[in-house]
Write a protein that holds these residues in place. Structure first.
Motif, PDB file in Angstrom:
ATOM      1  N   LEU A 133       0.844  -1.204   0.000  1.00 52.32           N
ATOM      2  CA  LEU A 133       0.000   0.000   0.000  1.00 52.32           C
ATOM      3  C   LEU A 133       0.878   1.253   0.000  1.00 52.32           C
ATOM      4  O   LEU A 133       0.514   2.281   0.566  1.00 52.32           O
ATOM      5  N   SER A 134       2.026   1.195  -0.630  1.00 51.73           N
ATOM      6  CA  SER A 134       2.979   2.303  -0.610  1.00 51.73           C
ATOM      7  C   SER A 134       2.496   3.479  -1.451  1.00 51.73           C
ATOM      8  O   SER A 134       1.651   3.340  -2.340  1.00 51.73           O
ATOM      9  N   ALA A 135       3.052   4.656  -1.115  1.00 53.73           N
ATOM     10  CA  ALA A 135       2.763   5.898  -1.849  1.00 53.73           C
ATOM     11  C   ALA A 135       1.275   6.222  -1.854  1.00 53.73           C
ATOM     12  O   ALA A 135       0.696   6.562  -2.893  1.00 53.73           O
ATOM     13  N   ASN A 136       0.643   6.111  -0.690  1.00 57.80           N
ATOM     14  CA  ASN A 136      -0.768   6.458  -0.557  1.00 57.80           C
ATOM     15  C   ASN A 136      -0.943   7.496   0.556  1.00 57.80           C
ATOM     16  O   ASN A 136       0.004   8.224   0.881  1.00 57.80           O
ATOM     17  N   LEU A 137      -2.143   7.554   1.134  1.00 61.12           N
ATOM     18  CA  LEU A 137      -2.460   8.597   2.120  1.00 61.12           C
ATOM     19  C   LEU A 137      -2.838   8.018   3.479  1.00 61.12           C
ATOM     20  O   LEU A 137      -3.542   8.659   4.253  1.00 61.12           O
ATOM     21  N   LEU A 138      -2.366   6.843   3.789  1.00 64.99           N
ATOM     22  CA  LEU A 138      -2.720   6.208   5.062  1.00 64.99           C
ATOM     23  C   LEU A 138      -2.087   6.954   6.234  1.00 64.99           C
ATOM     24  O   LEU A 138      -0.879   7.226   6.239  1.00 64.99           O
ATOM     25  N   GLY A 139      -2.909   7.269   7.235  1.00 72.20           N
ATOM     26  CA  GLY A 139      -2.424   7.888   8.461  1.00 72.20           C
ATOM     27  C   GLY A 139      -2.498   6.912   9.618  1.00 72.20           C
ATOM     28  O   GLY A 139      -2.904   5.745   9.464  1.00 72.20           O
ATOM     29  N   ASP A 140      -2.138   7.373  10.801  1.00 76.63           N
ATOM     30  CA  ASP A 140      -2.109   6.487  11.970  1.00 76.63           C
ATOM     31  C   ASP A 140      -3.491   5.932  12.301  1.00 76.63           C
ATOM     32  O   ASP A 140      -3.655   4.730  12.542  1.00 76.63           O
ATOM     33  N   GLN A 141      -4.473   6.798  12.319  1.00 77.63           N
ATOM     34  CA  GLN A 141      -5.820   6.359  12.691  1.00 77.63           C
ATOM     35  C   GLN A 141      -6.434   5.470  11.617  1.00 77.63           C
ATOM     36  O   GLN A 141      -7.103   4.477  11.922  1.00 77.63           O
ATOM     37  N   SER A 142      -6.225   5.820  10.358  1.00 74.39           N
ATOM     38  CA  SER A 142      -6.810   5.004   9.288  1.00 74.39           C
ATOM     39  C   SER A 142      -6.140   3.633   9.221  1.00 74.39           C
ATOM     40  O   SER A 142      -6.797   2.627   8.917  1.00 74.39           O
ATOM     41  N   LEU A 143      -4.836   3.568   9.532  1.00 78.50           N
ATOM     42  CA  LEU A 143      -4.174   2.265   9.567  1.00 78.50           C
ATOM     43  C   LEU A 143      -4.740   1.409  10.695  1.00 78.50           C
ATOM     44  O   LEU A 143      -4.924   0.197  10.539  1.00 78.50           O
ATOM     45  N   GLN A 196       2.338 -11.938   5.441  1.00 76.13           N
ATOM     46  CA  GLN A 196       3.740 -12.120   5.792  1.00 76.13           C
ATOM     47  C   GLN A 196       4.594 -10.899   5.433  1.00 76.13           C
ATOM     48  O   GLN A 196       5.565 -10.597   6.113  1.00 76.13           O
ATOM     49  N   ILE A 197       4.229 -10.179   4.357  1.00 77.41           N
ATOM     50  CA  ILE A 197       5.002  -9.020   3.889  1.00 77.41           C
ATOM     51  C   ILE A 197       4.056  -7.838   3.732  1.00 77.41           C
ATOM     52  O   ILE A 197       3.033  -7.938   3.053  1.00 77.41           O
ATOM     53  N   LEU A 198       4.411  -6.705   4.357  1.00 76.62           N
ATOM     54  CA  LEU A 198       3.573  -5.503   4.316  1.00 76.62           C
ATOM     55  C   LEU A 198       4.443  -4.290   3.999  1.00 76.62           C
ATOM     56  O   LEU A 198       5.428  -4.019   4.694  1.00 76.62           O
ATOM     57  N   ASN A 199       4.071  -3.575   2.954  1.00 76.48           N
ATOM     58  CA  ASN A 199       4.786  -2.365   2.545  1.00 76.48           C
ATOM     59  C   ASN A 199       3.881  -1.157   2.724  1.00 76.48           C
ATOM     60  O   ASN A 199       2.892  -1.006   2.010  1.00 76.48           O
ATOM     61  N   LEU A 200       4.219  -0.304   3.691  1.00 76.87           N
ATOM     62  CA  LEU A 200       3.457   0.926   3.957  1.00 76.87           C
ATOM     63  C   LEU A 200       4.344   2.159   3.766  1.00 76.87           C
ATOM     64  O   LEU A 200       4.095   3.207   4.361  1.00 76.87           O
ATOM     65  N   SER A 201       5.365   2.054   2.947  1.00 83.89           N
ATOM     66  CA  SER A 201       6.287   3.178   2.740  1.00 83.89           C
ATOM     67  C   SER A 201       5.591   4.324   2.007  1.00 83.89           C
ATOM     68  O   SER A 201       4.596   4.127   1.305  1.00 83.89           O
TER      69      SER A 201
END
Length: 753
Positions: free
Chosen positions: A336-346, A359-364
């Protein structure tokens, strides 16, 4: 233009034709981006070992039938982006080894009435089409049975004869740029069983009625479908999903640079029978104008349970509904990289029960700012092994955090953290905190094997005791000056240390210690750039075991200082010698002489407008202007004299004025005096006369001795003046009035001769 491997690069050289002299040694010939218009029979006749021929982006409109006759070993031919109005099978009949053929971007409207490619049995990739291509006929692809890649630009294709592509039994990857949905469906019908990966570009799925034509796709055996630069609407998405559901072997769906008109309020229900094969979904750069109104996608929940890999990148995702996350039961990889996720939405997206197999999560590259909330939101993911939360803005991190139980790989690079704390999980085997503002690293991580600390502010190595199992350490581009023996002793077990691009003050003793005592298998210190190696970290540097430092590398400051002093002394010496021996004057004269030499020695008669150019010192101007000029210009008939004060062109370089004046004058009259031989510009005028007059052995120069000149007063560089005064007659200005009349008489005769 050829290198040792016989690769000849003649691109962007303005060539109008294929250069002559090609030999059998050439294997690669690049003639792209020139102005070649025609390929003739003899152009490539000798290049019998050519493997690659690049002719793209020229102006080729004509190719002789046997131009490629001798290229039996050619494997790649690129004729794209030229002006070919037709394709001839005779061009390719001798290319038995050809594997890659690029013909796109020309101006042909069809492929002929037969197959231009029938003799290309080894063809692997074929690129065809242009905006003018309007028809594909049956038989155009006969002779081709297998293609790795087929690229067709059919943006304005309006006619496709059924069965045209059926002769190709296998197409691993087919790319088609098309707008006409009816023509597209006919092409798909011919490729139902042959295409493994179908990529569709620039098509618009905007009308529901048109989608019925695409029902044929549901019988396709394609394993991967890609839509690029495609238009979708709320009305057509359910139809497309329904078609894709029925595809028996579809594994992967990809949408790149597409546009969706709508907010996800799909009126048609997705069919209950979900695809049993679709596992991978990739969405990149999807444009949704009103993304903030997008729905919770409840309608597609039933399709998600079998997905194992999902990428939704750069699509302005600010929330993944909890119900969607909970339905991704088989998901192992999520990007989910290069998006607009914030702390609360995550926190909402990774709700309890979400992503149970992940197993693998990309939130960069999102908008995360609180590492404590981020870690806690993901702590229930019991199978999570790798987490990338780089390029967020955490800043300060807390002293303790909750993490997934089995997390082994954590990427915190570029997150603006100034200090690492015990928030970092103890279970890690790989930690990347590169590109931050760390000044020290003093964590106890017993399981850590790889540590990346590049691009920080470290001045010393991290302690080895708290990281006993460390195998690889990267501290490149920090502020390290040196290593202590104790530091190196503590890292003896490591396999790789990358310390390149730092501020080492190297010493031969230190290097000797590293080579013989430290015991490291591989060390990169970046001394100096000439020592280059390929390491697992892909950095520049030197294996210390192979380095032997020279005097320059061991005592760089001292050597550089000595070199600077020597250079300064040499420059000072050159300035002194140049001043004493008039070096600047000689350089200026040489430049002026070269300029003068380019001009013809004699000006055309029509350009001669003066009887004489007068060269004199400013100190003798009173005699020249008040006595000589009055006597000569008022004579009968009058003489036309050229004087620098009066006749030079304003704004023109003075040297050009001198040269032009001498060329436009029949004679050059020198008024010699002690002042003359001391005048800078008189030296120029006399030298130009040497170049252009005296060397021709004529009498164009007239010498007037205004006052006696001692030979020692004439500078040595006036050697020709000395010679002329010794070999030619000159006029002396007398003191007596009667003798002056004789002087004027002789001068006028000399000027008229």
């Amino acid at each position: 233009s050829c290198d040792a491997s016989q690769l000849c690069n003649c691109s962007s050289m303005g060539l109008d034709s294929i250069p002559p002299g090609l030999t059998a040694k050439i294997t690669v010939l690049n003639l792209a981006h020139n102005r070649i218009q025609r390929i003739q029979s003899q152009d490539l006749q000798q290049a019998v070992n050519l493997r690659t021929l690049l002719l793209q982006s020229n102006k080729i409109s004509s190719i002789d039938e046997d131009s490629f006759q001798s290229l039996a070993k050619l494997e790649l031919l690129d004729l794209s982006n030229n002006s070919l109005a037709h394709l001839s099978p005779l061009w390719f009949r001798h290319l038995f080894s050809l594997q890659h053929l690029h013909l796109q971007g020309n101006s042909y409207r069809d492929l002929g009435h037969s197959s231009p490619f029938s003799g290309l049995r080894n063809l692997s990739s074929l690129y065809l089409g242009n905006p003018q291509l309007s028809v594909i006929r049956q038989g155009n692809f006969e002779g081709i049975e297998l293609l790795h890649k087929l690229w067709i630009d059919g943006s304005n294709l309006i006619q496709y004869e059924q069965g045209s592509l059926k002769s190709i039994k296998v197409i691993n990857h087919m790319i088609i740029n098309i707008r006409n949905i009816t023509v597209f469906s006919e092409i798909v019908r011919d490729c139902l069983h042959s295409v493994a990966w179908l990529e569709v570009r620039r098509i618009a799925f905007s009308i529901t009625v048109e989608m019925q034509v695409l029902r044929v796709m549901s019988s396709s055996f394609a394993k991967k479908i890609s839509f690029r630069q495609t238009l979708l609407t709320d009305a057509t998405v359910p139809e497309i999903v329904s078609i894709l559901e029925d595809m028996p072997k579809l594994v992967e769906l990809e949408l790149v640079d597409c546009r969706l008109l709508g907010t996800g309020r799909w009126e048609m229900q997705i069919q209950a029978n979900q695809s049993q094969t679709l596992r991978v979904l990739t969405i990149e750069n999807l444009s949704i104008e009103r993304f903030y109104l997008f729905t919770d996608l409840q309608a597609v929940e039933g399709l998600l349970s079998h997905f194992t890999r999902v990428t939704v990148r750069n699509t302005k995702v600010f929330l993944v509904p909890c119900r969607i996350s909970q339905h991704l039961l088989s998901l192992e990889y999520l990007d989910l990289s290069a998006n607009l996720l914030g702390d609360q939405s995550l926190e909402h997206s990774a709700c309890l029960g979400a992503w149970p197999s992940l197993q693998i999560l990309n939130l960069s590259q999102n908008s995360l700012s609180d590492l404590e909330i981020t870690s806690k939101s993901l702590s229930h993911l019991g199978n999570l092994i790798l987490l990338d939360i780089s390029q967020n803005n955490f800043g300060e991190i807390p002293d303790s955090c909750e993490w997934p139980e089995f997390l082994k790989y954590l990427n915190l690079s570029g997150t603006q953290i100034h200090k690492v704390t015990n928030c970092i999980p103890q279970t890690l085997e790989v930690l990347d905190v590169s590109g931050n503002n760390l000044k020290e690293f003093a964590l106890e991580l017993p399981a850590l094997k790889e540590l990346y600390l590049a691009r920080n502010q470290l001045k010393s190595l991290p302690g080895a005791a708290p990281i006993p199992n460390l195998v690889a350490l990267s501290v490149r581009r920090n502020k390290l000056n040196s290593f202590s023996k104790e530091e190196f002793e503590s890292f003896k077990r490591m396999e790789l240390l990358d310390a390149s691009d730092n501020n080492f003050m190297c010493s031969c003793e230190f290097l000797s210690f590293i080579q013989h005592e430290a015991g490291l298998a591989q060390v990169l210190v970046g001394w100096p750039d000439k020592y280059v190696c390929d390491s697992p970290l892909a950095v520049r540097g030197a294996w210390v075991g192979a380095v032997h430092l020279s005097l320059m590398e061991c005592h760089r400051t001292l050597v550089v200082s000595l070199i600077c002093v020597l250079v300064f002394l040499v420059i000072l010496l050159l300035v002194a010698v140049g001043y004493k021996y008039h070096l600047v004057w000689y350089l200026r004269m040489t430049w002026a002489w070269l300029q003068a030499k380019r001009k013809p020695k004699r000006a055309p008669p029509k350009d001669v407008c003066y009887d004489a150019f007068v060269s004199y010192s400013e100190n003798d101007s009173e005699w020249v202007e008040n006595t000589m000029v009055r006597e000569l210009e008022q004579a009968c008939p009058p003489f036309r004299l050229c004087l620098h004060k009066r006749d030079f062109v304003p704004g023109k370089w003075i040297v050009d004025n001198i040269i032009d004046s001498i060329e436009k004058s029949r004679k050059t009259l020198f008024v010699l005096s002690e002042h003359f031989v001391q005048s800078e510009w008189c030296k120029y005028e006399l030298d130009f006369s040497h170049f252009r007059l005296f060397d021709e052995n004529n009498d164009a120069a007239i010498l007037v001795l205004l006052e006696p000149i001692q030979s020692k007063a004439i500078p040595k560089r006036f050697c020709k003046l000395r010679k002329i005064m010794n070999t030619k007659t000159y006029l002396e200005w007398p003191a007596g009035e009667e003798q002056q009349q004789v002087f004027w008489f002789n001068l006028k005769i000399a000027l008229r001769s």
